[in-house]
Design a protein around this motif. Structure first.
Motif, PDB file in Angstrom:
ATOM      1  N   VAL A 143     123.657 -46.058 -72.488  1.00  0.00           N
ATOM      2  CA  VAL A 143     122.478 -45.904 -71.642  1.00  0.00           C
ATOM      3  C   VAL A 143     122.897 -45.082 -70.435  1.00  0.00           C
ATOM      4  O   VAL A 143     123.943 -45.335 -69.830  1.00  0.00           O
ATOM      5  N   ARG A 144     122.082 -44.093 -70.068  1.00  0.00           N
ATOM      6  CA  ARG A 144     122.426 -43.178 -68.978  1.00  0.00           C
ATOM      7  C   ARG A 144     121.427 -43.338 -67.837  1.00  0.00           C
ATOM      8  O   ARG A 144     120.216 -43.344 -68.055  1.00  0.00           O
ATOM      9  N   ILE A 145     121.975 -43.448 -66.597  1.00  0.00           N
ATOM     10  CA  ILE A 145     121.157 -43.506 -65.387  1.00  0.00           C
ATOM     11  C   ILE A 145     121.729 -42.470 -64.421  1.00  0.00           C
ATOM     12  O   ILE A 145     122.948 -42.418 -64.215  1.00  0.00           O
ATOM     13  N   VAL A 146     120.864 -41.648 -63.837  1.00  0.00           N
ATOM     14  CA  VAL A 146     121.297 -40.608 -62.894  1.00  0.00           C
ATOM     15  C   VAL A 146     120.478 -40.738 -61.621  1.00  0.00           C
ATOM     16  O   VAL A 146     119.266 -40.925 -61.662  1.00  0.00           O
ATOM     17  N   ASP A 147     121.166 -40.626 -60.467  1.00  0.00           N
ATOM     18  CA  ASP A 147     120.487 -40.654 -59.170  1.00  0.00           C
ATOM     19  C   ASP A 147     121.361 -39.865 -58.196  1.00  0.00           C
ATOM     20  O   ASP A 147     122.524 -39.564 -58.486  1.00  0.00           O
ATOM     21  N   SER A 148     120.814 -39.521 -57.029  1.00  0.00           N
ATOM     22  CA  SER A 148     121.594 -38.756 -56.051  1.00  0.00           C
ATOM     23  C   SER A 148     121.176 -39.121 -54.628  1.00  0.00           C
ATOM     24  O   SER A 148     120.133 -39.749 -54.412  1.00  0.00           O
ATOM     25  N   ILE A 149     122.013 -38.696 -53.685  1.00  0.00           N
ATOM     26  CA  ILE A 149     121.778 -38.952 -52.263  1.00  0.00           C
ATOM     27  C   ILE A 149     122.542 -37.884 -51.478  1.00  0.00           C
ATOM     28  O   ILE A 149     123.489 -37.291 -51.994  1.00  0.00           O
ATOM     29  N   THR A 150     122.134 -37.649 -50.240  1.00  0.00           N
ATOM     30  CA  THR A 150     122.887 -36.753 -49.362  1.00  0.00           C
ATOM     31  C   THR A 150     123.717 -37.591 -48.402  1.00  0.00           C
ATOM     32  O   THR A 150     123.206 -38.518 -47.772  1.00  0.00           O
ATOM     33  N   VAL A 151     124.999 -37.267 -48.328  1.00  0.00           N
ATOM     34  CA  VAL A 151     125.953 -37.960 -47.469  1.00  0.00           C
ATOM     35  C   VAL A 151     126.261 -37.054 -46.280  1.00  0.00           C
ATOM     36  O   VAL A 151     126.562 -35.871 -46.471  1.00  0.00           O
ATOM     37  N   PRO A 152     126.193 -37.577 -45.037  1.00  0.00           N
ATOM     38  CA  PRO A 152     126.401 -36.740 -43.852  1.00  0.00           C
ATOM     39  C   PRO A 152     127.879 -36.486 -43.550  1.00  0.00           C
ATOM     40  O   PRO A 152     128.401 -36.872 -42.502  1.00  0.00           O
TER      41      PRO A 152
END
Length: 145
Positions: A2-11
Motif C-alpha cells: 500500500v502506498r501513501i504519499v504526502d509532502s510539506i515545506t520545511v523552513p
C-alpha cells in the motif's frame, strides 16, 4: 503493498534537512507510537545509527522490528526500510525551495499476515494516512526558530 504519499515545506536548507534525516533513529523519533528498543550497529560510517530495533504500538499491541537506511542520495533522498511483521519502505525526498525545502514522503506498507490486498489497503490507509502527516509536521517542527 500500500502506498501513501504526502509532502510539506520545511523552513531550512536542503543540506540541513538531509543531514538531520540521514540516521535511522530519525524514523523512530518522527513516527507516532514508535519507540527505540535497541541498537544493532551494523558498522559502516553511521555506526550505531545504521540499524535500530524498534517497538511500535498498533491499537495497544506492541510490534517489534528493525529500521535501517537502505539508500541515500546526498541532499536528495533517504530511504528507510522496516522489517518485522509490518514491513515497509519510507522514502524521504528533498527539493530546494525559496522558503526552505520541500519534503515528500512516500511510504509503502506490507504485511506478513495473509490478507487480501483490498483489506490491507483499507486498514493500512485508515491507520497511517494521519501518521504520515504527523511525521512530516514533526520534521518541520525540528527546524522552527
Amino acid at each position: 503493498m500500500v502506498r501513501i504519499v504526502d509532502s510539506i515545506t520545511v523552513p531550512a536548507p536542503v543540506e540541513q534537512v538531509y543531514q538531520f534525516m540521514d540516521a535511522s533513529i530519525r524514523m523512530i523519533e518522527l513516527t507516532p507510537g514508535m519507540q527505540k528498543s535497541g541498537d544493532l550497529g551494523g558498522g559502516g560510517a553511521k555506526g550505531k545509527e545504521s540499524k535500530v530495533e524498534y517497538t511500535y504500538e498498533v491499537t495497544g499491541m506492541p510490534i517489534r522490528g528493525v529500521v535501517e537506511i537502505t539508500e541515500t542520495e546526498q541532499n536528495r533522498k533517504v530511504t528507510y526500510s522496516l522489517s518485522g511483521p509490518t514491513p515497509g519502505t519510507f522514502t524521504w525526498k528533498f527539493t530546494p525551495e525559496d522558503n526552505g525545502t520541500k519534503v515528500e514522503l512516500e511510504a509503502e506498507y506490507g504485511s506478513q499476515m495473509p490478507m487480501p490486498d483490498s483489506m490491507l489497503a483499507f486498514f493500512t490507509k485508515a491507520y497511517n494516512e494521519n501518521n504520515i502527516k504527523v511525521m512530516l509536521e514533526r520534521l518541520r517542527d525540528q527546524f522552527k526558530t
